[in-house]
Motif scaffolding. Structure first.
Motif, PDB file in Angstrom:
ATOM      1  N   UNK A 194      13.996 -50.206  12.966  1.00  0.00           N
ATOM      2  CA  UNK A 194      13.282 -51.473  12.892  1.00  0.00           C
ATOM      3  C   UNK A 194      13.953 -52.608  13.634  1.00  0.00           C
ATOM      4  N   UNK A 195      15.143 -52.360  14.174  1.00  0.00           N
ATOM      5  CA  UNK A 195      15.836 -53.399  14.950  1.00  0.00           C
ATOM      6  C   UNK A 195      15.062 -53.710  16.216  1.00  0.00           C
ATOM      7  N   UNK A 196      15.338 -54.888  16.773  1.00  0.00           N
ATOM      8  CA  UNK A 196      14.650 -55.291  17.998  1.00  0.00           C
ATOM      9  C   UNK A 196      15.638 -55.549  19.123  1.00  0.00           C
ATOM     10  N   UNK A 197      15.234 -55.102  20.307  1.00  0.00           N
ATOM     11  CA  UNK A 197      15.984 -55.336  21.535  1.00  0.00           C
ATOM     12  C   UNK A 197      15.177 -56.311  22.383  1.00  0.00           C
ATOM     13  N   UNK A 198      15.839 -57.358  22.855  1.00  0.00           N
ATOM     14  CA  UNK A 198      15.203 -58.334  23.743  1.00  0.00           C
ATOM     15  C   UNK A 198      15.815 -58.182  25.130  1.00  0.00           C
ATOM     16  N   UNK A 199      14.985 -57.834  26.097  1.00  0.00           N
ATOM     17  CA  UNK A 199      15.447 -57.564  27.462  1.00  0.00           C
ATOM     18  C   UNK A 199      14.925 -58.644  28.402  1.00  0.00           C
ATOM     19  N   UNK A 200      15.870 -59.351  29.038  1.00  0.00           N
ATOM     20  CA  UNK A 200      15.540 -60.319  30.091  1.00  0.00           C
ATOM     21  C   UNK A 200      15.969 -59.687  31.409  1.00  0.00           C
ATOM     22  N   UNK A 201      15.007 -59.356  32.274  1.00  0.00           N
ATOM     23  CA  UNK A 201      15.302 -58.627  33.503  1.00  0.00           C
ATOM     24  C   UNK A 201      14.564 -59.245  34.680  1.00  0.00           C
ATOM     25  N   UNK A 202      15.211 -59.257  35.824  1.00  0.00           N
ATOM     26  CA  UNK A 202      14.575 -59.787  37.028  1.00  0.00           C
ATOM     27  C   UNK A 202      13.344 -58.966  37.386  1.00  0.00           C
ATOM     28  N   UNK A 203      12.267 -59.661  37.726  1.00  0.00           N
ATOM     29  CA  UNK A 203      10.986 -59.033  38.030  1.00  0.00           C
ATOM     30  C   UNK A 203      10.876 -58.672  39.507  1.00  0.00           C
ATOM     31  N   UNK A 204      10.095 -57.633  39.777  1.00  0.00           N
ATOM     32  CA  UNK A 204       9.833 -57.224  41.161  1.00  0.00           C
ATOM     33  C   UNK A 204       8.944 -58.220  41.890  1.00  0.00           C
ATOM     34  N   UNK A 252      10.449 -45.977  20.651  1.00  0.00           N
ATOM     35  CA  UNK A 252      10.380 -47.436  20.641  1.00  0.00           C
ATOM     36  C   UNK A 252       8.931 -47.893  20.559  1.00  0.00           C
ATOM     37  N   UNK A 253       8.746 -49.127  20.106  1.00  0.00           N
ATOM     38  CA  UNK A 253       7.447 -49.794  20.171  1.00  0.00           C
ATOM     39  C   UNK A 253       7.629 -51.058  21.007  1.00  0.00           C
ATOM     40  N   UNK A 254       7.040 -51.075  22.190  1.00  0.00           N
ATOM     41  CA  UNK A 254       7.115 -52.257  23.053  1.00  0.00           C
ATOM     42  C   UNK A 254       6.140 -53.295  22.504  1.00  0.00           C
ATOM     43  N   UNK A 255       6.670 -54.245  21.752  1.00  0.00           N
ATOM     44  CA  UNK A 255       5.821 -55.208  21.045  1.00  0.00           C
ATOM     45  C   UNK A 255       5.265 -56.283  21.965  1.00  0.00           C
ATOM     46  N   UNK A 256       6.048 -56.679  22.966  1.00  0.00           N
ATOM     47  CA  UNK A 256       5.545 -57.683  23.909  1.00  0.00           C
ATOM     48  C   UNK A 256       6.304 -57.575  25.219  1.00  0.00           C
ATOM     49  N   UNK A 257       5.617 -57.931  26.295  1.00  0.00           N
ATOM     50  CA  UNK A 257       6.215 -57.968  27.625  1.00  0.00           C
ATOM     51  C   UNK A 257       5.624 -59.178  28.344  1.00  0.00           C
ATOM     52  N   UNK A 258       6.449 -60.213  28.478  1.00  0.00           N
ATOM     53  CA  UNK A 258       5.980 -61.483  29.011  1.00  0.00           C
ATOM     54  C   UNK A 258       6.678 -61.818  30.326  1.00  0.00           C
ATOM     55  N   UNK A 259       6.041 -62.671  31.112  1.00  0.00           N
ATOM     56  CA  UNK A 259       6.694 -63.195  32.309  1.00  0.00           C
ATOM     57  C   UNK A 259       7.452 -64.469  31.949  1.00  0.00           C
ATOM     58  N   UNK A 260       8.621 -64.629  32.557  1.00  0.00           N
ATOM     59  CA  UNK A 260       9.443 -65.803  32.313  1.00  0.00           C
ATOM     60  C   UNK A 260      10.279 -66.045  33.570  1.00  0.00           C
ATOM     61  N   UNK A 261      11.392 -66.734  33.444  1.00  0.00           N
ATOM     62  CA  UNK A 261      12.277 -66.946  34.586  1.00  0.00           C
ATOM     63  C   UNK A 261      13.720 -66.649  34.198  1.00  0.00           C
ATOM     64  N   UNK A 262      14.510 -66.335  35.213  1.00  0.00           N
ATOM     65  CA  UNK A 262      15.942 -66.099  35.055  1.00  0.00           C
ATOM     66  C   UNK A 262      16.672 -67.072  35.967  1.00  0.00           C
ATOM     67  N   UNK A 263      17.627 -67.803  35.408  1.00  0.00           N
ATOM     68  CA  UNK A 263      18.340 -68.831  36.165  1.00  0.00           C
ATOM     69  C   UNK A 263      19.630 -68.283  36.757  1.00  0.00           C
ATOM     70  N   UNK A 285      10.469 -60.677  30.084  1.00  0.00           N
ATOM     71  CA  UNK A 285      11.095 -60.773  28.774  1.00  0.00           C
ATOM     72  C   UNK A 285      10.364 -59.803  27.861  1.00  0.00           C
ATOM     73  N   UNK A 286      11.054 -58.729  27.480  1.00  0.00           N
ATOM     74  CA  UNK A 286      10.466 -57.695  26.656  1.00  0.00           C
ATOM     75  C   UNK A 286      11.045 -57.736  25.247  1.00  0.00           C
ATOM     76  N   UNK A 287      10.192 -57.530  24.262  1.00  0.00           N
ATOM     77  CA  UNK A 287      10.638 -57.370  22.875  1.00  0.00           C
ATOM     78  C   UNK A 287      10.254 -55.970  22.430  1.00  0.00           C
ATOM     79  N   UNK A 288      11.279 -55.168  22.081  1.00  0.00           N
ATOM     80  CA  UNK A 288      11.067 -53.763  21.774  1.00  0.00           C
ATOM     81  C   UNK A 288      11.637 -53.451  20.399  1.00  0.00           C
ATOM     82  N   UNK A 289      10.854 -52.797  19.564  1.00  0.00           N
ATOM     83  CA  UNK A 289      11.292 -52.427  18.208  1.00  0.00           C
ATOM     84  C   UNK A 289      11.707 -50.960  18.189  1.00  0.00           C
ATOM     85  N   UNK A 290      12.863 -50.722  17.608  1.00  0.00           N
ATOM     86  CA  UNK A 290      13.373 -49.357  17.482  1.00  0.00           C
ATOM     87  C   UNK A 290      12.669 -48.651  16.328  1.00  0.00           C
TER      88      UNK A 290
END
Length: 211
Positions: free
Chosen positions: A137-147, A169-180, A205-210
């Motif tokens: 039930x833990x969540x992983x938040x991934x901020x990764x540069x987009x193609x 995993x359950x990919x709960x959300x996958x959003x666009x954002x920015x990386x500085x 920015x992905x939110x994934x539940x284990x």
């Protein structure tokens, strides 16, 4: 932990203090995660680099550990934390080998610009490592540069993220954002900005539940 040319490259960037991802503050997207209450429990900052997110969360009262394979990154993070009077915890560790021996499990894992550095061969090892390190039930938040970006660094597509986290995993959300970041000599031509310029590049920015 085995040393590779890529490891040496990252380590040298920290040692020379030229890492373009070290901006002297947390990533705005990670700050927003905390402000909106999406982090909690025991937290792991995977690939913590210079430690900005670990220091932020420590200062706010979270139970957080920052890890990085680069000894220079961890030393820099510890020095900065001491200078700021923040009792943050850091360790040198390989994020692809989490949970291989008995140890802590986490309720939240923050990955700011680590996932995207892995190639097709190493990415499954990293994701499996995250799975071992997470409580159910833990969540992983991934901020990764987009193609969709201009080549500031390694970039990944939406499909790469979805495929990587498809099993267990359950990919709960996958959003666009920015990386500085800060434009370095290696990226100035591709970005079209002078060295030292701060830029906000397209990111996921992905939110994934284990499971």
């Amino acid at each position: 932990m085995n040393s590779t040319p890529a490891h040496s490259l990252f380590d040298e960037a920290y040692e020379s203090r030229t890492a373009p991802w070290v901006i002297g503050e947390p990533q705005p997207a990670i700050v927003d995660l905390e402000r909106t209450g999406r982090l909690g429990g025991k937290v792991l900052d995977a690939g913590c680099g210079a430690g900005e997110h670990t220091m932020l969360l420590t200062r706010l009262g979270y139970d957080v550990l920052g890890i990085d394979f680069s000894e220079h990154a961890v030393a820099q993070a510890r020095q900065t934390a001491a200078e700021r009077g923040i009792d943050a915890r850091f360790a040198v560790a390989d994020a692809t080998r989490l949970g291989e021996s008995p140890g802590p499990r986490y309720d939240t894992i923050v990955d700011s610009a680590l996932f995207h550095v892995f190639d097709d061969a190493d990415r499954p090892r990293y994701v499996a490592s995250l799975h071992r390190a997470c409580n159910p039930g833990a969540r992983v938040h991934v901020l990764a540069l987009s193609d969709a970006g201009r080549g500031f660094g390694p970039q990944v597509s939406e499909d790469v993220i979805r495929q990587a986290f498809s099993d267990g995993w359950d990919l709960e959300s996958l959003e666009t954002t920015t990386y500085r970041g800060v434009v370095g000599a290696a990226h100035a031509e591709a970005i079209g900005e002078p060295v030292g310029t701060r830029v906000d590049e397209p990111a996921w920015l992905a939110r994934i539940r284990r499971l």
